[in-house]
Design a protein around this motif. Structure first.
Motif, PDB file in Angstrom:
ATOM      1  N   LEU A  28       0.821  -1.210   0.000  1.00 25.55           N
ATOM      2  CA  LEU A  28       0.000   0.000   0.000  1.00 25.55           C
ATOM      3  C   LEU A  28       0.856   1.262   0.000  1.00 25.55           C
ATOM      4  O   LEU A  28       0.491   2.265  -0.596  1.00 25.55           O
ATOM      5  CB  LEU A  28      -0.954   0.009   1.198  1.00 25.55           C
ATOM      6  CG  LEU A  28      -2.083  -1.026   1.147  1.00 25.55           C
ATOM      7  CD1 LEU A  28      -2.900  -0.969   2.430  1.00 25.55           C
ATOM      8  CD2 LEU A  28      -2.960  -0.814  -0.059  1.00 25.55           C
ATOM      9  N   ALA A  29       1.996   1.223   0.667  1.00 32.18           N
ATOM     10  CA  ALA A  29       2.878   2.387   0.690  1.00 32.18           C
ATOM     11  C   ALA A  29       3.478   2.633  -0.696  1.00 32.18           C
ATOM     12  O   ALA A  29       3.677   3.781  -1.100  1.00 32.18           O
ATOM     13  CB  ALA A  29       3.970   2.197   1.720  1.00 32.18           C
ATOM     14  N   ASP A  30       3.780   1.570  -1.426  1.00 33.89           N
ATOM     15  CA  ASP A  30       4.342   1.709  -2.774  1.00 33.89           C
ATOM     16  C   ASP A  30       3.293   2.070  -3.808  1.00 33.89           C
ATOM     17  O   ASP A  30       3.629   2.518  -4.900  1.00 33.89           O
ATOM     18  CB  ASP A  30       5.035   0.405  -3.202  1.00 33.89           C
ATOM     19  CG  ASP A  30       6.292   0.137  -2.397  1.00 33.89           C
ATOM     20  OD1 ASP A  30       6.815   1.114  -1.812  1.00 33.89           O
ATOM     21  OD2 ASP A  30       6.737  -1.027  -2.345  1.00 33.89           O
ATOM     22  N   ALA A  31       2.008   1.866  -3.497  1.00 34.11           N
ATOM     23  CA  ALA A  31       0.954   2.053  -4.495  1.00 34.11           C
ATOM     24  C   ALA A  31       0.747   3.520  -4.851  1.00 34.11           C
ATOM     25  O   ALA A  31       0.461   3.845  -5.990  1.00 34.11           O
ATOM     26  CB  ALA A  31      -0.356   1.458  -3.987  1.00 34.11           C
ATOM     27  N   GLY A  32       0.886   4.419  -3.923  1.00 32.86           N
ATOM     28  CA  GLY A  32       0.659   5.835  -4.185  1.00 32.86           C
ATOM     29  C   GLY A  32      -0.805   6.201  -4.017  1.00 32.86           C
ATOM     30  O   GLY A  32      -1.666   5.371  -3.713  1.00 32.86           O
ATOM     31  N   ALA A  33      -1.123   7.487  -4.256  1.00 29.82           N
ATOM     32  CA  ALA A  33      -2.477   7.994  -4.013  1.00 29.82           C
ATOM     33  C   ALA A  33      -3.481   7.413  -5.005  1.00 29.82           C
ATOM     34  O   ALA A  33      -4.593   7.034  -4.627  1.00 29.82           O
ATOM     35  CB  ALA A  33      -2.474   9.506  -4.094  1.00 29.82           C
ATOM     36  N   GLY A  34      -3.113   7.348  -6.281  1.00 29.78           N
ATOM     37  CA  GLY A  34      -4.046   6.822  -7.291  1.00 29.78           C
ATOM     38  C   GLY A  34      -4.375   5.357  -7.059  1.00 29.78           C
ATOM     39  O   GLY A  34      -5.522   4.929  -7.191  1.00 29.78           O
ATOM     40  N   GLY A  35      -3.369   4.609  -6.703  1.00 27.93           N
ATOM     41  CA  GLY A  35      -3.589   3.191  -6.421  1.00 27.93           C
ATOM     42  C   GLY A  35      -4.447   2.986  -5.189  1.00 27.93           C
ATOM     43  O   GLY A  35      -5.245   2.050  -5.117  1.00 27.93           O
TER      44      GLY A  35
END
Length: 93
Positions: free
Chosen positions: A14-21
């Motif tokens: 989740l931390a690597d996903a970013g805001a859009g993800g």
């Protein structure tokens, strides 16, 4: 121990996903949750509703047959007074 490792892995993803993800993931999770809730409500209503309260086409036809049709008689037959339409003057009581 495995549950904690899975949690840390999920936090890392989740931390690597970013805001859009995050928004996409939240929308997907919300849609899936809504589908599950609607399916559960539908199943509960089917279980709770008694079968005799559901009206089917066959039941409607049986009810129509049982009620019967009134016999339409000849209003001009002997011994019958002719039905009269309402008049403009009021009946005197």
């Amino acid at each position: 121990m495995i549950g904690l490792a899975m949690l840390w892995y999920l936090v890392g993803v989740l931390a690597d996903a970013g805001a859009g993800g995050m928004v996409t993931g939240t929308a997907a999770a919300t849609g899936a949750l809504l589908a599950v809730v609607l399916a559960a409500v539908n199943l509960l209503l089917r279980v709770v509703t008694p079968a005799n309260l559901r009206v089917t086409g066959r039941m409607m036809r049986e009810r129509c047959r049982r009620t019967g049709v009134p016999r339409h008689r000849d209003p001009d037959a002997a011994g019958r007074s002719r039905p009269r339409a309402p008049t403009a003057t009021f009946a005197v009581a």
